[in-house]
Design a protein around this motif. Structure first.
Motif, short mmCIF file in Angstrom:
data_model
loop_
_atom_site.label_atom_id
_atom_site.label_comp_id
_atom_site.label_asym_id
_atom_site.label_seq_id
_atom_site.Cartn_x
_atom_site.Cartn_y
_atom_site.Cartn_z
N ARG A 1 1.91 2.54 -13.86
CA ARG A 1 3.11 2.04 -14.36
C ARG A 1 3.23 0.66 -13.96
NH1 ARG A 1 7.38 3.80 -11.56
NH2 ARG A 1 6.08 5.03 -10.16
N THR A 2 3.94 -0.20 -14.57
CA THR A 2 4.40 -1.66 -13.90
C THR A 2 5.08 -1.68 -12.59
OG1 THR A 2 4.53 -2.54 -16.50
CG2 THR A 2 5.71 -3.93 -14.64
N ILE A 3 4.47 -2.56 -11.99
CA ILE A 3 5.19 -2.63 -10.62
C ILE A 3 6.43 -3.15 -10.68
CG2 ILE A 3 5.06 -3.85 -8.16
CD1 ILE A 3 1.98 -3.81 -8.57
N THR A 4 7.55 -2.47 -10.11
CA THR A 4 8.98 -3.04 -10.31
C THR A 4 9.24 -4.26 -9.57
OG1 THR A 4 9.65 -1.79 -8.11
CG2 THR A 4 9.73 -0.33 -10.21
N PRO A 5 10.17 -4.97 -10.09
CA PRO A 5 10.57 -6.19 -9.62
C PRO A 5 11.01 -6.33 -8.23
CG PRO A 5 11.79 -6.06 -11.76
CD PRO A 5 11.04 -4.69 -11.16
N TYR B 1 -5.51 -4.36 -13.64
CA TYR B 1 -5.78 -2.86 -13.39
C TYR B 1 -5.22 -2.06 -14.29
CZ TYR B 1 -5.25 1.64 -10.79
OH TYR B 1 -5.47 2.94 -10.55
N ARG B 2 -4.06 -2.06 -14.75
CA ARG B 2 -3.45 -1.27 -16.06
C ARG B 2 -4.25 -1.22 -17.18
NH1 ARG B 2 1.71 -2.68 -17.85
NH2 ARG B 2 1.99 -0.43 -18.26
N ALA B 3 -4.85 -2.51 -17.65
CA ALA B 3 -5.58 -2.51 -18.84
C ALA B 3 -6.82 -1.84 -18.45
CB ALA B 3 -5.83 -4.14 -18.96
N ASN C 1 0.81 -1.21 -0.04
CA ASN C 1 -0.03 -0.05 0.00
C ASN C 1 0.88 1.17 -0.03
OD1 ASN C 1 -2.60 -1.57 0.01
ND2 ASN C 1 -2.46 -1.46 2.32
N ALA C 2 1.89 1.36 0.83
CA ALA C 2 2.82 2.45 0.88
C ALA C 2 3.48 2.51 -0.50
CB ALA C 2 4.01 2.10 2.22
N ALA C 3 4.02 1.39 -0.97
CA ALA C 3 4.93 1.61 -2.19
C ALA C 3 4.05 1.87 -3.41
CB ALA C 3 5.47 0.10 -2.55
N LEU C 4 2.93 1.48 -3.38
CA LEU C 4 2.17 1.96 -4.61
C LEU C 4 1.59 3.43 -4.49
CD1 LEU C 4 -0.34 -1.23 -4.97
CD2 LEU C 4 1.83 -0.59 -6.28
N GLU C 5 1.37 3.76 -3.28
CA GLU C 5 0.95 5.34 -2.96
C GLU C 5 2.14 6.24 -3.16
OE1 GLU C 5 -1.72 8.15 -2.60
OE2 GLU C 5 -2.27 6.09 -2.58
#
Length: 297
Positions: free
Chosen positions: A235-239, A285-287, A222-226
């Motif tokens: 954007r694509t979530i980083t590895p 979600y991105r689509a 939640n923190a990383a996405l926000e």
């Protein structure tokens, strides 16, 4: 063993109040197995099959009211859009015959950590409506599981309805078994994105004494996405984020070694499922976000 067969919900509550040890049976897909193997020998069986309201569901503006006895087949056929995580989990339940009889209420009543519905219900943030002659109460799914095959029901209470918020974002369910069908989960993982609140919820099955959420993994993601602005720009979530989420999901497990798998394997598999379901849901979600932006243009 006496067989009690009330004709109405009110009669069922009265019977349960009079015989608190009576074991409810609707689909019977869990109870009859235990009886057949002599793992349980209740004094009374409380047959709920004549009570129509338990076999009904209602789709509201925000929530689905799911009767305790609605079989998995009907969830798959009718609620795939509103409850996608639970519909996916329903697909993995045993055989077509079992899916035609078994329902979510039975999974909740048995409260086995390996029950297929639990991860999806946890990820969706469900609420369980239970009732007795004393009244009705609503139990948040996070507070429902109290121990190995134990739940928060009082002896005189019956599960009436499960309230699940309609999906506002992608949901996924993944399960590891020793074969492709008719199998109890070695472990399972559910994930739901909630774009309206910009939160993520998880559910883990068969990797702890009870079904659990990976709350530390949720908090991290939640923190990383926000902070990274991922909800806004898609954007694509980083590895590195996906890897950390998977590691924290693994750490949420408290599994055992048994005939179906080792504790170490369960932890590893939950991490793999967490990473994969995150990838699947985020791509959905991105689509969907892309289609929304095109429609607004």
């Amino acid at each position: 063993m006496d067989f009690l067969r009330p004709a109405s919900w009110e009669e069922a509550l009265a019977v349960k109040a009079e015989h608190p040890t009576a074991v409810p049976i609707a689909g019977g897909t869990d109870v009859m197995v235990e009886i057949n193997f002599d793992h349980r020998r209740p004094e009374y069986l409380l047959d709920l099959n004549r009570i129509g309201l338990l076999d009904e569901f209602e789709v509201g503006e925000e929530t689905v009211r799911l009767g305790a006895s609605v079989p998995y087949t009907r969830i798959m056929e009718n609620l795939r859009e509103e409850l996608p995580g639970l519909a996916l989990a329903s697909h993995t339940v045993a055989s077509p015959q079992i899916r035609n009889r078994g329902g979510v209420g039975g999974n909740l009543g048995t409260a086995s950590p390996a029950g297929d519905a639990h991860p999806a219900l946890l990820a969706a943030g469900a609420e369980v409506e239970v009732e007795s002659v004393r009244g009705t109460r609503f139990i948040p799914i996070d507070a429902f599981y109290t121990g190995v095959k134990r739940n928060a029901l009082e002896p005189d209470e019956l599960i009436k309805t499960v309230h699940v918020k309609k999906a506002d974002g992608p949901q996924q369910f993944s399960k590891v078994g020793t074969r492709n069908a008719m199998v109890i989960a070695v472990c399972a993982f559910g994930l739901a994105l909630h774009p309206e609140t910009r939160t993520v919820r998880t559910g883990i099955g068969s990797a702890a004494p009870t079904p659990v959420r990976a709350t530390a993994a949720e908090d991290f993601l939640n923190a990383a996405l926000e902070e990274g602005g991922f909800w806004d720009d898609g954007r694509t979530i980083t590895p590195s984020i996906a890897r950390q989420f998977a590691e924290l999901a693994s750490a949420a497990c408290n599994p055992i070694d048994d005939v179906r798998g080792t504790a170490g394997y369960r932890r590893h598999a939950v991490g793999v499922m967490a990473r994969r379901t995150l990838g699947w849901t985020w791509e959905q979600y991105r689509a969907g976000r892309g289609r929304t932006l095109e429609g607004a243009a």
